[in-house]
Design an enzyme around this catalytic site. Structure first.
Site, PDB file in Angstrom:
ATOM      1  CB  SER A 125      -0.867   0.000   1.261  1.00 23.11           C
ATOM      2  OG  SER A 125      -1.421   1.288   1.477  1.00 23.11           O
TER       3      SER A 125
ATOM      4  CE1 TYR B 128      -4.627  -2.035   4.974  1.00 19.28           C
ATOM      5  CE2 TYR B 128      -3.509   0.047   4.575  1.00 19.28           C
ATOM      6  CZ  TYR B 128      -4.126  -1.097   4.099  1.00 19.28           C
ATOM      7  OH  TYR B 128      -4.235  -1.300   2.748  1.00 19.28           O
TER       8      TYR B 128
HETATM    9  P1  NAD Z   1     -11.283  -6.217  -0.257  1.00 17.95           P
HETATM   10  O1  NAD Z   1     -11.850  -6.077   1.104  1.00 17.95           O
HETATM   11  O2  NAD Z   1     -12.180  -6.090  -1.433  1.00 17.95           O
HETATM   12  O3  NAD Z   1     -10.494  -7.589  -0.391  1.00 17.95           O
HETATM   13  C1  NAD Z   1      -9.743  -8.147   0.651  1.00 17.95           C
HETATM   14  C2  NAD Z   1      -9.737  -9.650   0.462  1.00 17.95           C
HETATM   15  O4  NAD Z   1      -8.948 -10.260   1.493  1.00 17.95           O
HETATM   16  C3  NAD Z   1     -11.147 -10.253   0.571  1.00 17.95           C
HETATM   17  O5  NAD Z   1     -11.288 -11.249  -0.404  1.00 17.95           O
HETATM   18  C4  NAD Z   1     -11.128 -10.831   1.968  1.00 17.95           C
HETATM   19  O6  NAD Z   1     -12.049 -11.871   2.141  1.00 17.95           O
HETATM   20  C5  NAD Z   1      -9.701 -11.336   2.026  1.00 17.95           C
HETATM   21  N1  NAD Z   1      -9.278 -11.685   3.387  1.00 17.95           N
HETATM   22  C6  NAD Z   1      -9.411 -10.965   4.520  1.00 17.95           C
HETATM   23  N2  NAD Z   1      -8.932 -11.672   5.558  1.00 17.95           N
HETATM   24  C7  NAD Z   1      -8.476 -12.852   5.066  1.00 17.95           C
HETATM   25  C8  NAD Z   1      -7.879 -14.000   5.640  1.00 17.95           C
HETATM   26  N3  NAD Z   1      -7.653 -14.073   6.952  1.00 17.95           N
HETATM   27  N4  NAD Z   1      -7.533 -15.020   4.824  1.00 17.95           N
HETATM   28  C9  NAD Z   1      -7.767 -14.967   3.495  1.00 17.95           C
HETATM   29  N5  NAD Z   1      -8.346 -13.906   2.903  1.00 17.95           N
HETATM   30  C10 NAD Z   1      -8.695 -12.874   3.682  1.00 17.95           C
HETATM   31  O7  NAD Z   1     -10.135  -5.119  -0.316  1.00 17.95           O
HETATM   32  P2  NAD Z   1      -9.050  -4.791  -1.448  1.00 17.95           P
HETATM   33  O8  NAD Z   1      -9.012  -3.336  -1.554  1.00 17.95           O
HETATM   34  O9  NAD Z   1      -9.259  -5.607  -2.657  1.00 17.95           O
HETATM   35  O10 NAD Z   1      -7.718  -5.241  -0.690  1.00 17.95           O
HETATM   36  C11 NAD Z   1      -6.791  -6.166  -1.218  1.00 17.95           C
HETATM   37  C12 NAD Z   1      -5.387  -5.791  -0.786  1.00 17.95           C
HETATM   38  O11 NAD Z   1      -5.043  -4.518  -1.353  1.00 17.95           O
HETATM   39  C13 NAD Z   1      -5.199  -5.640   0.737  1.00 17.95           C
HETATM   40  O12 NAD Z   1      -3.956  -6.184   1.108  1.00 17.95           O
HETATM   41  C14 NAD Z   1      -5.204  -4.144   0.935  1.00 17.95           C
HETATM   42  O13 NAD Z   1      -4.480  -3.762   2.073  1.00 17.95           O
HETATM   43  C15 NAD Z   1      -4.521  -3.694  -0.346  1.00 17.95           C
HETATM   44  N6  NAD Z   1      -4.741  -2.288  -0.678  1.00 17.95           N
HETATM   45  C16 NAD Z   1      -5.976  -1.834  -1.074  1.00 17.95           C
HETATM   46  C17 NAD Z   1      -6.128  -0.485  -1.378  1.00 17.95           C
HETATM   47  C18 NAD Z   1      -7.446   0.098  -1.835  1.00 17.95           C
HETATM   48  O14 NAD Z   1      -7.515   1.321  -2.010  1.00 17.95           O
HETATM   49  N7  NAD Z   1      -8.475  -0.670  -2.055  1.00 17.95           N
HETATM   50  C19 NAD Z   1      -5.043   0.385  -1.272  1.00 17.95           C
HETATM   51  C20 NAD Z   1      -3.824  -0.121  -0.859  1.00 17.95           C
HETATM   52  C21 NAD Z   1      -3.678  -1.457  -0.580  1.00 17.95           C
END
Ligand code: NAD
Length: 277
Positions: free
Chosen positions: A162, A175
């Protein structure tokens, strides 16, 4: 406005014949990434922790590209479940070539209010979960070694980080600490594994429209405030990240080792300094 998802940006079969495992692949960035890897020719394991139906839909979409896919339920913070997930992957696909350690979550609170459970949950999933998956993937990469007709590398690990691996974030100390940890974990694993032909890198998304940050974009007021932080003035799509991961996992990026690719519309360019300072 055209988006990366509108079909004009077709992916070439950069990963034909490769086996990929994506954690947290039934939502948001993980879902888009699993689909993009499948579109690029990889067989894909769709990991999920809850929401079987959504995982099955991702599997169906990937299979429509003529490659294999299956859903596997596992909590990435549970060592036994991670070990079992990799064992099944090797059993069904023969091996694994690409790990996208994507699963992540937020449990936000002011630091004085944050419970130990909130701290441990986020570190457990976001940091320990990525370590456990990377460890198991690397064991398989080392066991199998390079297969030149498949890839120049023995294996590729892409850590989903991130912009908060370098941007502090009040109210989200668990986080930000987890993502800061990923930066050093990724670089250390990259240093350790590179001589074995394994490439470890990270992708650091900025603000991407997914369920994890719904409150940041779902009202026009929230989106306007968010866009102030993004010089490129658009919120990212999951496909923006999926395409970067696909390229990074492919041999086109074979000399990229231990690097973070920021995919953030310029969020890390200190936008406050465009007019201030
Ligand atoms: P999201 O909530 O749509 O997806 C997160 C996924 O992780 C879901 O499928 C959830 O079920 C899964 N998950 C959570 N706990 C888990 C566990 N214990 N075991 C297995 N799976 C698990 O959110 P996203 O935005 O798609 O996030 C995905 C990644 O991207 C994360 O690591 C997040 O930190 C990172 N990220 C997202 C953003 C953003 O703006 N959306 C920005 C920076 C980083």
């Amino acid at each position: 406005m055209a988006t990366a998802a509108d079909g004009r940006l077709a992916l070439p079969p950069l990963l034909r014949g490769q086996k990929a495992l994506v954690t947290g692949a039934n939502s948001g960035i993980g879902k888009a990434t699993a689909i993009a890897l499948g579109r690029a020719g990889a067989d894909v394991v769709v990991n999920y922790v809850s929401g079987r139906e959504a995982a099955d839909e991702v599997v169906e979409e990937i299979r429509s590209f003529g490659v294999q896919a299956f859903a596997h339920e596992a909590d990435v913070s549970d060592e036994g479940q991670v070990v079992a997930m990799f064992a099944r992957t090797v059993e069904e696909f023969g091996t694994v070539d690409v790990l996208v350690a994507n699963a992540g979550l937020q449990r936000d609170a002011a630091s004085t209010e944050m419970t130990l459970d909130q701290w441990n949950k986020v570190i457990g999933v976001n940091l320990t979960g990525q370590f456990l998956c990377a460890r198991e993937a690397a064991k398989e990469f080392v066991r199998r070694g390079v297969v030149p007709e498949v890839s120049r590398a023995a294996g590729k690990i892409v850590c989903m980080s991130s912009v908060h691996q370098i941007i502090p974030w009040s109210g989200h100390v668990n986080y930000a600490a987890s993502k800061g940890g990923i930066l050093m974990m990724m670089q250390t694993l990259a240093q350790e594994f590179a001589p074995k032909g394994i490439r470890v890198n990270a992708v650091a998304p900025g603000a991407i429209r997914t369920p994890i940050n719904r409150s940041a974009w779902e009202t026009p007021e929230a989106e306007t405030a968010l866009l102030e932080l993004i010089p490129y003035r658009r919120v990212g799509d999951p496909e923006d990240i999926a395409h970067a991961v696909t390229l990074l996992a492919s041999d086109l990026m074979d000399y990229v080792v231990g690097t973070t690719i920021y995919v953030d519309g310029g969020m890390t360019l200190f936008p406050g300094f465009a007019t201030g300072g």
